[in-house]
Write a protein that holds these residues in place. Structure first.
Motif, PDB file in Angstrom:
ATOM      1  N   THR A 147      35.583  17.741 -49.056  1.00  0.00           N
ATOM      2  CA  THR A 147      34.587  18.509 -49.815  1.00  0.00           C
ATOM      3  C   THR A 147      34.662  19.991 -49.477  1.00  0.00           C
ATOM      4  N   HIS A 148      34.226  20.808 -50.440  1.00  0.00           N
ATOM      5  CA  HIS A 148      34.058  22.244 -50.191  1.00  0.00           C
ATOM      6  C   HIS A 148      32.608  22.555 -49.839  1.00  0.00           C
ATOM      7  N   ASP A 149      31.753  21.547 -49.978  1.00  0.00           N
ATOM      8  CA  ASP A 149      30.319  21.763 -49.902  1.00  0.00           C
ATOM      9  C   ASP A 149      29.850  21.436 -48.480  1.00  0.00           C
TER      10      ASP A 149
ATOM     11  N   SER B  67      56.165  19.834 -45.929  1.00  0.00           N
ATOM     12  CA  SER B  67      56.549  21.075 -46.607  1.00  0.00           C
ATOM     13  C   SER B  67      56.909  20.767 -48.042  1.00  0.00           C
ATOM     14  N   TYR B  68      56.712  21.741 -48.892  1.00  0.00           N
ATOM     15  CA  TYR B  68      57.144  21.638 -50.284  1.00  0.00           C
ATOM     16  C   TYR B  68      58.075  22.793 -50.584  1.00  0.00           C
ATOM     17  N   ARG B  69      59.025  22.529 -51.463  1.00  0.00           N
ATOM     18  CA  ARG B  69      59.901  23.590 -51.952  1.00  0.00           C
ATOM     19  C   ARG B  69      59.386  23.977 -53.322  1.00  0.00           C
TER      20      ARG B  69
ATOM     21  N   ASP C 149      38.672  12.276 -52.468  1.00  0.00           N
ATOM     22  CA  ASP C 149      39.086  13.678 -52.561  1.00  0.00           C
ATOM     23  C   ASP C 149      38.131  14.437 -53.476  1.00  0.00           C
ATOM     24  N   GLU C 150      37.171  15.122 -52.890  1.00  0.00           N
ATOM     25  CA  GLU C 150      36.149  15.864 -53.649  1.00  0.00           C
ATOM     26  C   GLU C 150      35.622  15.034 -54.808  1.00  0.00           C
ATOM     27  N   PRO C 151      35.147  13.818 -54.527  1.00  0.00           N
ATOM     28  CA  PRO C 151      34.790  12.940 -55.644  1.00  0.00           C
ATOM     29  C   PRO C 151      33.606  13.459 -56.459  1.00  0.00           C
TER      30      PRO C 151
ATOM     31  N   PHE D 289      40.637  10.074 -56.659  1.00  0.00           N
ATOM     32  CA  PHE D 289      41.335  11.343 -56.831  1.00  0.00           C
ATOM     33  C   PHE D 289      40.397  12.477 -57.205  1.00  0.00           C
ATOM     34  N   GLN D 290      40.903  13.684 -56.905  1.00  0.00           N
ATOM     35  CA  GLN D 290      40.151  14.908 -57.160  1.00  0.00           C
ATOM     36  C   GLN D 290      39.874  15.058 -58.663  1.00  0.00           C
ATOM     37  N   LYS D 291      40.837  14.703 -59.498  1.00  0.00           N
ATOM     38  CA  LYS D 291      40.649  14.869 -60.947  1.00  0.00           C
ATOM     39  C   LYS D 291      40.157  13.555 -61.554  1.00  0.00           C
TER      40      LYS D 291
ATOM     41  N   GLU E 193      59.506  28.024 -49.399  1.00  0.00           N
ATOM     42  CA  GLU E 193      58.994  26.834 -48.737  1.00  0.00           C
ATOM     43  C   GLU E 193      57.496  26.997 -48.487  1.00  0.00           C
ATOM     44  N   VAL E 194      56.715  25.977 -48.839  1.00  0.00           N
ATOM     45  CA  VAL E 194      55.275  25.990 -48.587  1.00  0.00           C
ATOM     46  C   VAL E 194      54.990  24.939 -47.526  1.00  0.00           C
ATOM     47  N   LYS E 195      54.361  25.358 -46.426  1.00  0.00           N
ATOM     48  CA  LYS E 195      53.989  24.387 -45.394  1.00  0.00           C
ATOM     49  C   LYS E 195      52.570  23.917 -45.663  1.00  0.00           C
ATOM     50  N   ALA E 196      52.457  22.764 -46.317  1.00  0.00           N
ATOM     51  CA  ALA E 196      51.124  22.247 -46.654  1.00  0.00           C
ATOM     52  C   ALA E 196      50.432  21.719 -45.408  1.00  0.00           C
ATOM     53  N   LEU E 197      51.188  21.126 -44.487  1.00  0.00           N
ATOM     54  CA  LEU E 197      50.643  20.654 -43.201  1.00  0.00           C
ATOM     55  C   LEU E 197      51.633  20.997 -42.099  1.00  0.00           C
TER      56      LEU E 197
ATOM     57  N   GLY F 261      37.702  22.872 -45.739  1.00  0.00           N
ATOM     58  CA  GLY F 261      38.646  23.963 -45.527  1.00  0.00           C
ATOM     59  C   GLY F 261      38.928  24.629 -46.856  1.00  0.00           C
ATOM     60  N   PRO F 262      39.430  25.855 -46.821  1.00  0.00           N
ATOM     61  CA  PRO F 262      39.631  26.596 -48.064  1.00  0.00           C
ATOM     62  C   PRO F 262      40.665  25.947 -48.980  1.00  0.00           C
ATOM     63  N   SER F 263      40.603  26.309 -50.245  1.00  0.00           N
ATOM     64  CA  SER F 263      41.535  25.792 -51.237  1.00  0.00           C
ATOM     65  C   SER F 263      42.975  26.041 -50.788  1.00  0.00           C
ATOM     66  N   GLY F 264      43.812  25.001 -50.897  1.00  0.00           N
ATOM     67  CA  GLY F 264      45.222  25.138 -50.554  1.00  0.00           C
ATOM     68  C   GLY F 264      45.545  24.921 -49.082  1.00  0.00           C
ATOM     69  N   CYS F 265      44.538  24.505 -48.268  1.00  0.00           N
ATOM     70  CA  CYS F 265      44.789  24.367 -46.822  1.00  0.00           C
ATOM     71  C   CYS F 265      45.448  23.032 -46.459  1.00  0.00           C
ATOM     72  N   GLY F 266      45.598  22.122 -47.429  1.00  0.00           N
ATOM     73  CA  GLY F 266      46.329  20.880 -47.144  1.00  0.00           C
ATOM     74  C   GLY F 266      45.494  19.613 -47.125  1.00  0.00           C
ATOM     75  N   LYS F 267      44.252  19.679 -47.596  1.00  0.00           N
ATOM     76  CA  LYS F 267      43.360  18.508 -47.534  1.00  0.00           C
ATOM     77  C   LYS F 267      43.883  17.351 -48.389  1.00  0.00           C
ATOM     78  N   THR F 268      44.214  17.664 -49.643  1.00  0.00           N
ATOM     79  CA  THR F 268      44.717  16.604 -50.533  1.00  0.00           C
ATOM     80  C   THR F 268      46.032  16.052 -50.000  1.00  0.00           C
ATOM     81  N   THR F 269      46.878  16.919 -49.493  1.00  0.00           N
ATOM     82  CA  THR F 269      48.165  16.468 -48.947  1.00  0.00           C
ATOM     83  C   THR F 269      47.937  15.480 -47.804  1.00  0.00           C
ATOM     84  N   LEU F 270      46.978  15.773 -46.932  1.00  0.00           N
ATOM     85  CA  LEU F 270      46.703  14.858 -45.818  1.00  0.00           C
ATOM     86  C   LEU F 270      46.239  13.491 -46.345  1.00  0.00           C
TER      87      LEU F 270
HETATM   88  N1  LIG Z   1      53.739  18.898 -55.336  1.00  0.00           N
HETATM   89  C1  LIG Z   1      53.685  20.101 -54.790  1.00  0.00           C
HETATM   90  N2  LIG Z   1      54.696  20.998 -54.955  1.00  0.00           N
HETATM   91  C2  LIG Z   1      54.664  22.218 -54.385  1.00  0.00           C
HETATM   92  N3  LIG Z   1      53.643  22.666 -53.620  1.00  0.00           N
HETATM   93  C3  LIG Z   1      52.605  21.831 -53.435  1.00  0.00           C
HETATM   94  C4  LIG Z   1      52.565  20.519 -54.001  1.00  0.00           C
HETATM   95  N4  LIG Z   1      51.403  19.913 -53.627  1.00  0.00           N
HETATM   96  C5  LIG Z   1      50.741  20.796 -52.873  1.00  0.00           C
HETATM   97  N5  LIG Z   1      51.466  21.959 -52.751  1.00  0.00           N
HETATM   98  C6  LIG Z   1      51.074  23.145 -51.978  1.00  0.00           C
HETATM   99  O1  LIG Z   1      50.666  22.716 -50.684  1.00  0.00           O
HETATM  100  C7  LIG Z   1      49.506  23.454 -50.261  1.00  0.00           C
HETATM  101  C8  LIG Z   1      48.382  22.485 -49.933  1.00  0.00           C
HETATM  102  O2  LIG Z   1      47.951  21.851 -51.129  1.00  0.00           O
HETATM  103  P1  LIG Z   1      46.746  20.801 -51.162  1.00  0.00           P
HETATM  104  O3  LIG Z   1      46.665  20.307 -52.558  1.00  0.00           O
HETATM  105  O4  LIG Z   1      46.956  19.802 -50.088  1.00  0.00           O
HETATM  106  O5  LIG Z   1      45.505  21.739 -50.794  1.00  0.00           O
HETATM  107  P2  LIG Z   1      43.921  21.418 -50.805  1.00  0.00           P
HETATM  108  O6  LIG Z   1      43.410  21.781 -49.480  1.00  0.00           O
HETATM  109  O7  LIG Z   1      43.685  20.034 -51.283  1.00  0.00           O
HETATM  110  O8  LIG Z   1      43.379  22.477 -51.878  1.00  0.00           O
HETATM  111  P3  LIG Z   1      42.127  22.352 -52.917  1.00  0.00           P
HETATM  112  O9  LIG Z   1      40.901  22.539 -52.079  1.00  0.00           O
HETATM  113  O10 LIG Z   1      42.329  23.490 -53.854  1.00  0.00           O
HETATM  114  O11 LIG Z   1      42.206  21.019 -53.570  1.00  0.00           O
HETATM  115  C9  LIG Z   1      49.197  24.449 -51.361  1.00  0.00           C
HETATM  116  O12 LIG Z   1      49.807  25.675 -51.033  1.00  0.00           O
HETATM  117  C10 LIG Z   1      49.862  23.845 -52.576  1.00  0.00           C
HETATM  118  O13 LIG Z   1      50.266  24.833 -53.489  1.00  0.00           O
END
Ligand SMILES: Nc1ncnc2c1ncn2[C@@H]1O[C@H](COP(=O)(O)OP(=O)(O)OP(=O)(O)O)[C@@H](O)[C@H]1O
Ligand SMILES: [Mg+2]
Length: 259
Positions: free
Chosen positions: A199-201, A14-16, A162-164, A85-87, A22-26, A43-52
């Motif tokens: 990937t999104h593709d 979770s993130y604050r 991550d989406e290289p 990294f993604q960027k 509170e955002v539940k990333a996973l 999975g769609p943008s923001g679903c937690g892929k990068t966090t995982l």
């Molecule tokens: N450092 C952070 N602080 C607060 N919220 C965060 C942070 N990192 C990620 N989040 C939130 O956690 C959720 C998951 O983010 P994540 O980057 O894992 O998504 P993603 O699936 O990789 O998205 P994308 O496809 O756009 O890269 C999102 O709602 C994001 O806003």
């Protein structure tokens, strides 16, 4: 079944946010990945892929559950896991070869050995001729080749990508798939690296993956094996089994109504 390489159990993060929400990333993710598997994560943008990926890399700690890699709980980054990294994935202030060697030099690998590793992998990705160039002199596709060479040269056996190739044109992307799959498939002494590729593709996922894990809103919602023979050409995407998988993926991404 091969050895389990990566195991997430009831994994949460979770993130604050700055506004206090509170955002539940996973949320309670369970996932087992066998050694040597090539797994795509969609999975769609923001679903937690990068966090995982960041949790597997040890860059972000979980807020609940556990992440185990090679039988050991992840408590921080380590040389067994390499991330693209993604960027930005290349240091602009270092020449190409120095970028590829950097991880090895951090670990105290002797100069001759790390230079040989950099030369080997730059050759494998077709960039020997720009080993002495600055990153700013390279195209976007060439920079991604540098990132692939770097992650292989570093010797990690878990590669987190991550989406290289996200921003590349179709032809460049397909060429990079061939480069990546060739390096993965040869896996020194039959020891293939384990790959997690975001990937999104959906076509990219089907060309690359042994298995496609689908996420939505911080959870795993599907897990699809891709059994098509390798190497896969774009024609493989026309096989009935691939069309079936594509339909499922597009439905998950909300692009097609479920039949
Ligand atoms: N450092 C952070 N602080 C607060 N919220 C965060 C942070 N990192 C990620 N989040 C939130 O956690 C959720 C998951 O983010 P994540 O980057 O894992 O998504 P993603 O699936 O990789 O998205 P994308 O496809 O756009 O890269 C999102 O709602 C994001 O806003
Ligand atoms: Mg992301």
């Amino acid at each position: 079944m091969g050895d389990v390489k990566i195991e997430a159990s009831a994994l949460s993060r979770s993130y604050r946010r700055a506004d206090g929400a509170e955002v539940k990333a996973l949320s309670a993710v369970d996932l087992r990945i066998e050694a040597g598997q090539f797994v795509c994560l969609v999975g769609p943008s923001g679903c937690g892929k990068t966090t995982l990926l960041q949790i597997i890399a040890g860059l972000v700690p979980p807020t609940g559950g556990s992440m185990v890699v090679n039988g050991q709980r992840v408590t921080g980054p380590g040389p067994s896991r390499g991330m693209v990294f993604q960027k930005d994935s290349v240091f602009p202030w270092m020449r190409v070869a120095a970028n590829v060697e950097y991880g090895l030099s951090c670990r105290g690998v002797p100069k001759a050995e790390r230079q040989a590793a950099a030369a080997h992998y730059l050759e494998r990705v077709g960039l020997s001729h720009v080993a002495g160039a600055w990153p700013r002199e390279l195209s976007g596709g060439m920079l991604k080749r540098v990132a692939v060479a770097t992650v292989f040269a570093n010797g990690a056996d878990v590669l987190l990508l991550d989406e290289p190739f996200g921003a590349l044109d179709y032809v460049t992307k397909r060429q990079l798939h061939d480069v990546l799959l060739t390096l993965w498939a040869e896996g020194e002494a039959g020891r293939r690296r384990t790959v997690m590729f975001v990937t999104h593709d959906v076509d990219e996922a089907m060309i690359l993956a042994d298995r496609i894990v689908v996420m939505r809103a911080g959870q795993i919602v599907d897990d699809l094996p891709v059994a098509a023979d390798r190497p896969r050409t774009t024609d493989a995407l026309l096989l009935p089994e691939m069309v079936r998988i594509k339909h499922i993926l597009l439905t998950h991404l909300g692009l097609e109504a479920a039949r």
